[in-house]
Design a protein around this motif. Structure first.
Motif, PDB file in Angstrom:
ATOM      1  N   ALA A 134      40.611  27.795  42.174  1.00 33.31           N
ATOM      2  CA  ALA A 134      41.264  29.258  42.653  1.00 33.31           C
ATOM      3  C   ALA A 134      41.185  29.303  44.046  1.00 33.31           C
ATOM      4  O   ALA A 134      40.254  28.968  44.802  1.00 33.31           O
ATOM      5  N   ALA A 135      42.080  30.186  44.527  1.00 33.17           N
ATOM      6  CA  ALA A 135      42.175  30.790  46.285  1.00 33.17           C
ATOM      7  C   ALA A 135      41.153  31.872  46.140  1.00 33.17           C
ATOM      8  O   ALA A 135      41.204  32.881  45.394  1.00 33.17           O
ATOM      9  N   CYS A 136      40.574  32.046  47.316  1.00 30.79           N
ATOM     10  CA  CYS A 136      39.790  33.327  47.664  1.00 30.79           C
ATOM     11  C   CYS A 136      40.820  34.297  48.001  1.00 30.79           C
ATOM     12  O   CYS A 136      41.705  34.132  48.802  1.00 30.79           O
ATOM     13  N   ALA A 137      40.808  35.494  47.367  1.00 27.43           N
ATOM     14  CA  ALA A 137      41.675  36.330  47.522  1.00 27.43           C
ATOM     15  C   ALA A 137      41.612  37.740  48.281  1.00 27.43           C
ATOM     16  O   ALA A 137      40.281  38.220  48.328  1.00 27.43           O
ATOM     17  N   GLU A 138      42.490  38.444  48.624  1.00 31.27           N
ATOM     18  CA  GLU A 138      42.176  39.792  49.261  1.00 31.27           C
ATOM     19  C   GLU A 138      41.871  40.700  48.064  1.00 31.27           C
ATOM     20  O   GLU A 138      42.274  40.570  47.121  1.00 31.27           O
ATOM     21  N   ALA A 139      40.815  41.648  48.472  1.00 30.79           N
ATOM     22  CA  ALA A 139      40.785  42.742  47.482  1.00 30.79           C
ATOM     23  C   ALA A 139      42.006  43.745  47.628  1.00 30.79           C
ATOM     24  O   ALA A 139      42.390  44.084  48.675  1.00 30.79           O
TER      25      ALA A 139
END
Length: 486
Positions: A148-153
């Motif tokens: 998984a990619a680390c995503a923006e909140a």
């Protein structure tokens, strides 16, 4: 009887009145024809430029499994640690890593928690910070590879993945990296329509904390859920963990983040089919996870006609499937019999919809050479619709089997992108209306240039391992605002 002098005076006065009236009429006529001088006063105002904020991403943390003990059936415990990597441009910029508390996970101290990665304001440009994670699971209840990619909140997220029917578990992971509490509404829609779940509204996610919800507890027995997450106060990074058990054997796990927002045109790049086969799109009763399919949901009030184009990355062949989405209901559409390979899925509708595609490493009816019985899928992956990229981007590549970058071009002119992997620059020519892929190096930051308007994804595939995550552009930056005092 008035004398002649009085009559003369009255005549003079009457003439004067008539002259005055005539003069007034002439003045009014002239005023109508001659423009009056304008004098406008602009109200006082002040243009305010918000202070540049930190670049920030949230990594979802380790894979979780629900407790076997009925008394703790809602407790989600981690089963090991995820391997996370970061990428930043310029590479000398400092990346801060801040753990997010996971009070519901009894093994958080040993296995770790979700993590916020961030840079100081002004250190990097928009989109020049990235993170991603991967993990292999091999337990009695959870097996497979997830990335998984680390995503923006975000204040709004569409999660298009998962299931909560027999043998399938879906966990909604809500991480709040902000300094204020978030009030979150989780609305679930299934194949029969919206699900009434009052307990999923007004959920408080404290600052710097993760909360985990079991989808089965909110909406049991759904084959095709779509989860709409909205928050006020703090923004949250929402992810769905989907795992499958067939019989007594675990048969795949995936972490899936936000799909592209509702739109009339959607693109899913890098869809990987590992073996020949599939199910006919006309099969309305296709069940299970063992065939390529696309999930669609139209959030509006009217039916939406969608054309689904499945185009090989090789550029030859392809197929088109036409479906009608009923408002308020989720549809899983089998993609037919496909050859093993890489595809781009392009979808066009006459109304807005969200979408993602599911693939597995197994095909129904395949017999095990050891037991002679039909084998279960051993892993699955969800590929979500992505947003068009900005001109430049950076991608973090965690460890896993055969990481591959996919770029799709929906434009009418070919595009030339430069892909720099660990300092080694290579060119990719993406034909108009086509797509290409390139093998990547794990743990090596991948810098993309000249990718404006293209769509990107990273996929992994190996023996019994399958995963995918999108390359999404950053959200809109803080813009100047004009303030008018009262």
């Amino acid at each position: 009887m008035p004398d002649k002098r009085s009559i003369a005076r009255i005549g003079v006065r009457a003439a004067a009145v008539l002259a005055t009236v005539g003069l007034a009429a002439a003045i009014l006529a002239a005023a109508a024809l001659v423009p009056w001088p304008e004098h406008r006063v602009a109200p006082p105002s002040l243009v305010v430029q918000p202070a540049e904020s930190r670049q920030q991403r949230v990594c979802p943390g380790p894979l979780l499994t629900l407790a076997d003990d009925a008394a703790e059936a809602t407790t989600a415990s981690s089963i090991g640690s995820a391997s996370a990597v970061t990428a930043v441009e310029p590479d000398g910029a400092t990346v801060d890593e801040t753990p997010i508390e996971a009070p519901g996970n009894p093994d958080a101290d040993a296995d770790g928690t979700p993590t916020t990665i961030s840079t100081e304001a002004g250190d990097v440009d928009a989109g020049m910070l990235a993170g991603a994670q991967s993990q292999t699971a091999s337990t009695e209840t959870l097996a497979g590879f997830a990335a998984a990619a680390c995503a923006e909140a975000l204040a709004e997220t569409w999660l298009v993945a998962g299931a909560s029917d027999l043998g399938r578990t879906a966990l909604v992971l809500l991480a709040n990296p902000t300094a204020v509490s978030a009030t979150v509404d989780v609305r679930v829609i299934g194949e029969s329509g919206p699900v009434e779940a009052p307990s999923a509204l007004g959920i408080i996610v404290p600052a710097g904390t993760q909360r985990v919800l079991s989808l089965a507890g909110l909406a049991p027995n759904l084959r095709s859920p779509v989860v709409h997450v909205t928050s006020t106060g703090g923004a949250v990074a929402a992810t769905i963990e989907h795992s499958v058990v067939l019989g007594l054997a675990p048969a795949g796990v995936e972490l899936t983040g936000a799909a592209a927002a509702p739109a009339t045109s959607q693109v899913i790049p890098g869809f990987r089919v590992t073996q020949d086969g599939g199910v006919d799109p006309a099969d309305d009763h296709a069940e299970g996870d063992d065939f390529p399919a696309v999930r669609l949901f139209a959030p509006g009030d009217a039916p939406v006609d969608v054309s689904i184009g499945v185009v090989p990355e090789s550029g030859s062949g392809g197929s088109t499937i036409d479906v009608t989405l009923q408002p308020g209901r989720v549809s899983d559409v089998p993609l037919g019999s496909l050859d093993a390979g890489l595809y781009t899925i392009r979808l066009e509708g006459d109304g807005e919809f969200v979408t993602a595609a599911r693939a597995t490493t197994g095909i129904p009816g395949e017999l095990s050479p050891d037991t002679g019985e039909a084998e279960a899928s051993v892993d699955l992956a969800w590929s979500v619709a992505t947003m068009p990229l900005l001109e430049d981007a950076i991608v973090a590549i965690p460890r896993g089997p055969s990481p591959t970058l996919h770029l799709a071009n929906t434009g009418e002119e070919e595009a030339t992108a430069t892909v720099t992997i660990g300092g080694d620059a290579r060119e990719m020519t993406v034909p108009a209306g086509g797509s290409v892929s390139m093998q990547l190096d794990a743990d090596a930051p991948t810098l993309l240039a000249g990718v404006g308007g293209l769509y990107g994804a990273v996929s992994y595939a190996g023996d019994g391992e399958l995963a995918s995550f999108p390359v999404q552009p950053p959200g809109p930056l803080d813009s100047p605002i004009e303030v008018f005092p009262l």
